[in-house]
Design a protein around this motif. Sequence first.
Motif, short mmCIF file in Angstrom:
data_model
loop_
_atom_site.label_atom_id
_atom_site.label_comp_id
_atom_site.label_asym_id
_atom_site.label_seq_id
_atom_site.Cartn_x
_atom_site.Cartn_y
_atom_site.Cartn_z
N THR A 25 50.22 19.09 -27.38
CA THR A 25 49.51 18.53 -26.24
C THR A 25 50.43 17.53 -25.56
OG1 THR A 25 47.43 18.74 -27.45
CG2 THR A 25 47.43 17.33 -25.51
N GLU A 40 51.14 17.66 -18.10
CA GLU A 40 51.90 18.56 -17.23
C GLU A 40 52.85 17.76 -16.34
OE1 GLU A 40 50.98 21.70 -13.67
OE2 GLU A 40 49.61 21.65 -15.37
N ILE A 41 52.35 16.61 -15.86
CA ILE A 41 53.16 15.72 -15.03
C ILE A 41 53.12 14.33 -15.65
CG2 ILE A 41 53.41 14.63 -12.77
CD1 ILE A 41 52.11 17.11 -11.55
N THR A 51 62.53 16.14 -15.89
CA THR A 51 61.71 17.32 -16.12
C THR A 51 62.40 18.23 -17.12
OG1 THR A 51 60.78 17.17 -13.90
CG2 THR A 51 60.64 19.31 -15.01
N ASP A 67 61.68 20.78 -21.12
CA ASP A 67 60.79 21.36 -22.12
C ASP A 67 60.71 20.44 -23.33
OD1 ASP A 67 60.27 23.64 -20.65
OD2 ASP A 67 61.89 24.79 -21.57
N LYS A 109 56.32 23.16 -24.17
CA LYS A 109 55.59 22.87 -22.94
C LYS A 109 56.54 22.15 -21.99
CE LYS A 109 51.28 21.13 -21.22
NZ LYS A 109 49.98 20.59 -21.51
N THR A 110 56.51 22.52 -20.73
CA THR A 110 57.34 21.86 -19.72
C THR A 110 56.60 20.64 -19.19
OG1 THR A 110 58.34 23.96 -19.08
CG2 THR A 110 58.52 22.16 -17.51
N VAL A 111 57.29 19.52 -19.19
CA VAL A 111 56.74 18.27 -18.67
C VAL A 111 57.56 17.87 -17.44
CG1 VAL A 111 56.26 15.83 -19.14
CG2 VAL A 111 56.00 17.54 -20.96
N LYS A 112 56.89 17.72 -16.31
CA LYS A 112 57.55 17.29 -15.08
C LYS A 112 57.52 15.77 -15.01
CE LYS A 112 56.04 21.43 -12.75
NZ LYS A 112 55.14 21.99 -11.75
#
Length: 138
Positions: free
Chosen positions: A50, A53-54, A108, A110, A127-130
């Motif tokens: 978890t 996302e941004i 940004t 992974d 998960k990719t986090v920007k």
Amino acid sequence: MDFTRRETLALTGAAALTFVLPFRANAAVDDVIAEFTGGAAIGDAGVELTAPEIAENGNTVPIAVSAPGATAIMILAAGNPTPGVATFNFGPLAASQSASTRMRLAGTQDVVAIAKLADGSFARTSKTVKVTIGGCGG
């Protein structure tokens, strides 16, 4: 525009670093994963990651990871200069195999979680986090 030999070498070096460093970062992540897993095959199911996302601030990105039945979970930030973030080890008396923390992200990228399960197999998720404001030197 005339360039001196020194300026030409500096520009060539900067251009080479621009292309080589991203590949080197991925190689470092692959090396860390191979060391953790011992080169074993990695499955896709069994780990839950978890992360936002941004992330508005790369200095404090909250994450949580859970892998029922895991003996260890490793967290990696693929784009950081040092990709290893944390490794959580769980003993046989652990009530749950989950952990949460905050980490610093350079930009940004992974976020990867790899779990070593009790049967000796490995599971992976990412998960990719920007990141809108840089954390590690960004």
